[in-house]
Design a protein around this motif. Structure first.
Motif, PDB file in Angstrom:
ATOM      1  N   GLY A  50       5.398   0.022   4.853  1.00 29.79           N
ATOM      2  CA  GLY A  50       4.105   0.046   4.188  1.00 29.79           C
ATOM      3  C   GLY A  50       4.237   0.147   2.686  1.00 29.79           C
ATOM      4  O   GLY A  50       5.335   0.217   2.124  1.00 29.79           O
ATOM      5  N   SER A  51       3.099   0.183   2.026  1.00 30.10           N
ATOM      6  CA  SER A  51       3.071   0.131   0.568  1.00 30.10           C
ATOM      7  C   SER A  51       3.278   1.480  -0.103  1.00 30.10           C
ATOM      8  O   SER A  51       3.307   1.566  -1.320  1.00 30.10           O
ATOM      9  CB  SER A  51       1.726  -0.461   0.109  1.00 30.10           C
ATOM     10  N   VAL A  52       3.385   2.566   0.677  1.00 24.43           N
ATOM     11  CA  VAL A  52       3.632   3.880   0.087  1.00 24.43           C
ATOM     12  C   VAL A  52       5.101   3.952  -0.328  1.00 24.43           C
ATOM     13  O   VAL A  52       5.997   3.805   0.495  1.00 24.43           O
ATOM     14  CB  VAL A  52       3.291   5.007   1.076  1.00 24.43           C
ATOM     15  N   SER A  53       5.356   4.182  -1.598  1.00 25.01           N
ATOM     16  CA  SER A  53       6.719   4.159  -2.124  1.00 25.01           C
ATOM     17  C   SER A  53       7.513   5.366  -1.645  1.00 25.01           C
ATOM     18  O   SER A  53       6.930   6.410  -1.290  1.00 25.01           O
ATOM     19  CB  SER A  53       6.683   4.150  -3.650  1.00 25.01           C
ATOM     20  N   ALA A  55       9.114   7.438  -3.428  1.00 26.61           N
ATOM     21  CA  ALA A  55       8.797   8.567  -4.304  1.00 26.61           C
ATOM     22  C   ALA A  55       7.511   9.258  -3.861  1.00 26.61           C
ATOM     23  O   ALA A  55       7.396  10.489  -3.884  1.00 26.61           O
ATOM     24  CB  ALA A  55       8.668   8.082  -5.747  1.00 26.61           C
ATOM     25  N   ARG A  56       6.512   8.464  -3.439  1.00 31.20           N
ATOM     26  CA  ARG A  56       5.254   9.034  -2.971  1.00 31.20           C
ATOM     27  C   ARG A  56       5.459   9.773  -1.653  1.00 31.20           C
ATOM     28  O   ARG A  56       4.847  10.827  -1.415  1.00 31.20           O
ATOM     29  CB  ARG A  56       4.224   7.911  -2.801  1.00 31.20           C
ATOM     30  N   VAL A  57       6.310   9.244  -0.787  1.00 33.25           N
ATOM     31  CA  VAL A  57       6.634   9.931   0.467  1.00 33.25           C
ATOM     32  C   VAL A  57       7.247  11.301   0.170  1.00 33.25           C
ATOM     33  O   VAL A  57       6.893  12.305   0.790  1.00 33.25           O
ATOM     34  CB  VAL A  57       7.591   9.082   1.322  1.00 33.25           C
ATOM     35  N   VAL A  58       8.160  11.338  -0.784  1.00 33.65           N
ATOM     36  CA  VAL A  58       8.783  12.603  -1.167  1.00 33.65           C
ATOM     37  C   VAL A  58       7.739  13.574  -1.701  1.00 33.65           C
ATOM     38  O   VAL A  58       7.723  14.769  -1.349  1.00 33.65           O
ATOM     39  CB  VAL A  58       9.888  12.354  -2.214  1.00 33.65           C
ATOM     40  N   ASP A  59       6.848  13.099  -2.559  1.00 36.67           N
ATOM     41  CA  ASP A  59       5.795  13.965  -3.105  1.00 36.67           C
ATOM     42  C   ASP A  59       4.930  14.550  -1.998  1.00 36.67           C
ATOM     43  O   ASP A  59       4.608  15.746  -2.001  1.00 36.67           O
ATOM     44  CB  ASP A  59       4.915  13.172  -4.077  1.00 36.67           C
ATOM     45  N   LEU A  60       4.527  13.694  -1.043  1.00 39.19           N
ATOM     46  CA  LEU A  60       3.659  14.157   0.035  1.00 39.19           C
ATOM     47  C   LEU A  60       4.379  15.147   0.944  1.00 39.19           C
ATOM     48  O   LEU A  60       3.789  16.152   1.368  1.00 39.19           O
ATOM     49  CB  LEU A  60       3.157  12.961   0.846  1.00 39.19           C
ATOM     50  N   ILE A  83      -4.606   5.786   2.008  1.00 42.19           N
ATOM     51  CA  ILE A  83      -3.845   4.740   2.702  1.00 42.19           C
ATOM     52  C   ILE A  83      -4.769   3.929   3.604  1.00 42.19           C
ATOM     53  O   ILE A  83      -4.721   2.695   3.625  1.00 42.19           O
ATOM     54  CB  ILE A  83      -2.702   5.363   3.526  1.00 42.19           C
ATOM     55  N   ARG A  84      -5.633   4.631   4.344  1.00 46.98           N
ATOM     56  CA  ARG A  84      -6.552   3.938   5.261  1.00 46.98           C
ATOM     57  C   ARG A  84      -7.485   3.009   4.492  1.00 46.98           C
ATOM     58  O   ARG A  84      -7.696   1.856   4.888  1.00 46.98           O
ATOM     59  CB  ARG A  84      -7.360   4.969   6.052  1.00 46.98           C
ATOM     60  N   ASP A  85      -8.027   3.496   3.373  1.00 52.87           N
ATOM     61  CA  ASP A  85      -8.936   2.663   2.579  1.00 52.87           C
ATOM     62  C   ASP A  85      -8.221   1.456   1.991  1.00 52.87           C
ATOM     63  O   ASP A  85      -8.772   0.349   1.933  1.00 52.87           O
ATOM     64  CB  ASP A  85      -9.565   3.492   1.451  1.00 52.87           C
ATOM     65  N   SER A  86      -6.975   1.656   1.552  1.00 48.51           N
ATOM     66  CA  SER A  86      -6.229   0.540   0.952  1.00 48.51           C
ATOM     67  C   SER A  86      -5.876  -0.503   2.005  1.00 48.51           C
ATOM     68  O   SER A  86      -5.916  -1.707   1.726  1.00 48.51           O
ATOM     69  CB  SER A  86      -4.956   1.048   0.265  1.00 48.51           C
ATOM     70  N   ILE A  87      -5.549  -0.057   3.225  1.00 44.86           N
ATOM     71  CA  ILE A  87      -5.262  -1.003   4.304  1.00 44.86           C
ATOM     72  C   ILE A  87      -6.493  -1.857   4.580  1.00 44.86           C
ATOM     73  O   ILE A  87      -6.412  -3.086   4.685  1.00 44.86           O
ATOM     74  CB  ILE A  87      -4.824  -0.262   5.582  1.00 44.86           C
ATOM     75  N   ALA A 217      -1.503  -7.482  12.853  1.00 41.77           N
ATOM     76  CA  ALA A 217      -1.166  -6.405  11.912  1.00 41.77           C
ATOM     77  C   ALA A 217      -2.387  -5.506  11.742  1.00 41.77           C
ATOM     78  O   ALA A 217      -2.948  -5.410  10.647  1.00 41.77           O
ATOM     79  CB  ALA A 217      -0.726  -6.984  10.568  1.00 41.77           C
ATOM     80  N   PRO A 218      -2.809  -4.832  12.804  1.00 45.10           N
ATOM     81  CA  PRO A 218      -4.060  -4.065  12.747  1.00 45.10           C
ATOM     82  C   PRO A 218      -4.025  -2.883  11.790  1.00 45.10           C
ATOM     83  O   PRO A 218      -5.082  -2.376  11.420  1.00 45.10           O
ATOM     84  CB  PRO A 218      -4.249  -3.598  14.192  1.00 45.10           C
ATOM     85  N   LEU A 219      -2.836  -2.454  11.389  1.00 43.84           N
ATOM     86  CA  LEU A 219      -2.721  -1.377  10.405  1.00 43.84           C
ATOM     87  C   LEU A 219      -2.217  -1.921   9.068  1.00 43.84           C
ATOM     88  O   LEU A 219      -1.632  -1.202   8.266  1.00 43.84           O
ATOM     89  CB  LEU A 219      -1.781  -0.283  10.915  1.00 43.84           C
ATOM     90  N   GLY A 220      -2.470  -3.196   8.835  1.00 45.42           N
ATOM     91  CA  GLY A 220      -2.004  -3.797   7.583  1.00 45.42           C
ATOM     92  C   GLY A 220      -0.488  -3.860   7.565  1.00 45.42           C
ATOM     93  O   GLY A 220       0.134  -4.334   8.527  1.00 45.42           O
ATOM     94  N   ASP A 221       0.117  -3.358   6.509  1.00 46.61           N
ATOM     95  CA  ASP A 221       1.578  -3.407   6.408  1.00 46.61           C
ATOM     96  C   ASP A 221       2.236  -2.170   7.021  1.00 46.61           C
ATOM     97  O   ASP A 221       3.446  -2.003   6.922  1.00 46.61           O
ATOM     98  CB  ASP A 221       2.013  -3.574   4.950  1.00 46.61           C
ATOM     99  N   ARG A 222       1.457  -1.307   7.658  1.00 52.38           N
ATOM    100  CA  ARG A 222       2.019  -0.129   8.315  1.00 52.38           C
ATOM    101  C   ARG A 222       2.513  -0.492   9.718  1.00 52.38           C
ATOM    102  O   ARG A 222       2.096  -1.490  10.308  1.00 52.38           O
ATOM    103  CB  ARG A 222       0.971   0.986   8.429  1.00 52.38           C
ATOM    104  N   PHE A 223       3.370   0.348  10.269  1.00 54.01           N
ATOM    105  CA  PHE A 223       3.919   0.131  11.610  1.00 54.01           C
ATOM    106  C   PHE A 223       2.827   0.265  12.652  1.00 54.01           C
ATOM    107  O   PHE A 223       2.019   1.200  12.618  1.00 54.01           O
ATOM    108  CB  PHE A 223       5.032   1.151  11.879  1.00 54.01           C
ATOM    109  N   CYS A 224       2.770  -0.697  13.612  1.00 55.95           N
ATOM    110  CA  CYS A 224       1.735  -0.623  14.647  1.00 55.95           C
ATOM    111  C   CYS A 224       2.300  -0.922  16.035  1.00 55.95           C
ATOM    112  O   CYS A 224       1.537  -1.183  16.965  1.00 55.95           O
ATOM    113  CB  CYS A 224       0.598  -1.590  14.327  1.00 55.95           C
ATOM    114  N   GLY A 225       3.619  -0.909  16.186  1.00 52.47           N
ATOM    115  CA  GLY A 225       4.191  -1.124  17.511  1.00 52.47           C
ATOM    116  C   GLY A 225       5.161  -2.286  17.536  1.00 52.47           C
ATOM    117  O   GLY A 225       5.475  -2.877  16.508  1.00 52.47           O
ATOM    118  N   PHE A 226       5.607  -2.609  18.737  1.00 52.78           N
ATOM    119  CA  PHE A 226       6.672  -3.586  18.912  1.00 52.78           C
ATOM    120  C   PHE A 226       6.191  -4.910  19.507  1.00 52.78           C
ATOM    121  O   PHE A 226       6.992  -5.788  19.773  1.00 52.78           O
ATOM    122  CB  PHE A 226       7.765  -2.996  19.804  1.00 52.78           C
TER     123      PHE A 226
END
Length: 466
Positions: A50-53, A55-60, A83-87, A217-226
């Motif tokens: 996904g689009s969360v960098s 560095a942002r993952v570390v911050d969160l 994230i939901r709004d951006s997706i 891609a129902p969650l945009g660029d986020r993981f949504c399954g196999f």
């Protein structure tokens, strides 16, 4: 809450004994359908994709651990909403088609119109649209644009540019005021009508593209399954239940002290991969790398505070235990195992929603004519008309749109190059009738019709408002 004290409060109640709940279910319903290795991969991809960098993952992650210990307000709910709004904004919002501002006056009109009507330039779809659209879209429209371009050059005006850039209302207003003496009114009005129809067809294709995104891609660029074609049940189990189950296993692993965080990264990864807690390769190494950065950040910024990571992990497990217990049986009982995301979000299956886009396209053609009349008569732009439904037209144009955009798995069987070996369109509309019939039945429910209109409507007035 005192600093350093773990916050165990949660409005998500875990089952008293998750294992007992799972064991009480029929054997075939106890599982998620994912292997242990897939569950580990799913947990890692939930962090990495996904689009969360990083560095942002570390911050969160750092903030979340601080918040659990009472050292900082929790930023995670706000980040999740962001994230939901951006997706939704980046993948699922679409108005009417607007030409790119860089489009120039030297374009090949035949190719340009072909891409508006069929982004894949399918000769079968182009032929059908030229011959079967209500009122017909004349094949000479590209040559008419050639004529208009030359006339605008002769008169040194911007009428042609305004047509190409969809500023259709301003041209009609100028025509009404007698400011375009060098242009033949009937010819110019017909060019505008036909070009607006091309915009409407292109907008319909864009709506179908959105439905395809909901399918693949129902969650945009986020993981949504196999699965290549996402269903709600599988995506829920892969993106939610499996990672939550990994947290439970990780807590058990930590409590058993089967490895130490002080181990070097390669040894730690080996232990966690063997336990099916992380995937091997780059994904697993990336997770461990992020964890080390978080640990270093905590030790650097708050060295005087004690972090009870085992207790924190237990609380996270408690909060996610209900999700971790989800399985195929739950999805089946909920109706999610065979539900696509279009049904979840709009109330219409992808094929039904494609039929609704077809209906909107036919309504847009009628709306275009009314808008032209309104501007020329100096009246307010009308709302989209509620016209009688020509079921045959709706079904056939739904076949065209699905054949072009492939928004659902079955769409690959109904057009040129399809899996059934046919190079022809389904001119009998057999593949369009059932989805159309069920769509019309469903939109009789006001709530479903409102959702469908909100997401899939084609407002032709937008091209005449300028």
């Amino acid at each position: 809450m005192k600093q350093g004290q773990i916050n165990a409060d949660s409005d998500v109640q875990a089952p008293a004994d998750v294992e007992a709940v799972l064991a009480s279910r029929p054997k075939g319903e106890r599982y998620t359908g994912l292997t242990a290795a897939q569950a580990a991969e799913a947990a890692a991809q939930n962090v990495l994709r996904g689009s969360v960098s990083p560095a942002r993952v570390v911050d969160l992650a750092t903030n979340f651990i601080n918040a659990l210990h009472g050292y900082a307000p929790n930023e995670l709910p706000g980040a999740i909403k962001e994230i939901r709004d951006s997706i939704w904004r980046e993948h699922f919002e679409e108005g009417v088609y607007r030409p790119h501002r860089t489009i120039c006056g030297d374009i090949d009109h035949r190719s340009y119109i072909a891409t508006l009507l069929s982004p894949s330039a399918s000769p079968h779809i182009l032929e059908a649209l030229y011959n079967c659209l209500p009122g017909h879209l004349p094949e000479e429209h590209p040559s008419n644009l050639d004529q208009l371009r030359e006339r605008s050059k002769e008169l040194d005006d911007n009428v042609y540019d305004r047509v190409i850039r969809s500023n259709l209302g301003s041209i009609l207003k100028s025509l009404r005021r007698g400011l375009l003496q060098g242009h033949e009114p009937l010819f110019l009005t017909e060019v505008i009508r036909n070009h607006a129809r091309c915009f409407a067809v292109r907008t319909a294709h864009a709506k179908i593209d959105i439905l395809r995104q909901h399918s693949i891609a129902p969650l945009g660029d986020r993981f949504c399954g196999f699965h290549d074609w996402a269903l709600v049940g599988h995506s829920c189990l892969a993106a939610l239940a499996a990672p939550a189950a990994i947290i439970r296993k990780l807590n058990e692993f930590e409590e058993a002290a089967l490895c130490s965080a002080d181990e070097d990264s390669s040894t730690l990864l080996e232990h966690l991969v063997d336990a099916k807690l992380l995937p091997p390769g780059p994904a697993g190494r990336a997770i461990i790398s992020l964890a080390h950065v978080v640990e270093e950040r905590l030790n650097t910024t708050q060295p005087e505070y004690g972090y009870h990571m085992g207790a924190a992990l237990s609380i996270v497990q408690h909060k996610t235990a209900a999700v971790a217990s989800l399985n195929r049986g739950d999805m089946k009982r909920d109706g999610s195992s065979r539900m696509d995301f279009s049904t979840l979000r709009i109330g219409l299956s992808t094929a039904e929603a494609s039929s609704y886009v077809s209906l909107e396209l036919l309504r847009a053609f009628a709306h275009i004519d009314l808008c032209i009349e309104a501007v020329l008569d100096n009246r307010p732009l009308p709302l989209q008309p509620v016209t009688a439904i020509n079921r045959s037209q709706v079904a056939f144009h739904a076949v065209l749109l699905r054949s072009e955009g492939r928004p659902d798995k079955n769409a690959a069987c109904i057009g040129p190059g399809s899996r059934n070996g046919s190079d022809e369109l389904d001119r009998d509309r057999k593949s369009g009738r059932l989805p159309m019939a069920s769509m019309l039945e469903k939109i009789a429910v006001p709530a479903i019709e409102r959702e469908a209109r909100h997401h899939l409507s084609i407002d032709a007035a937008a091209w005449f408002a300028s």
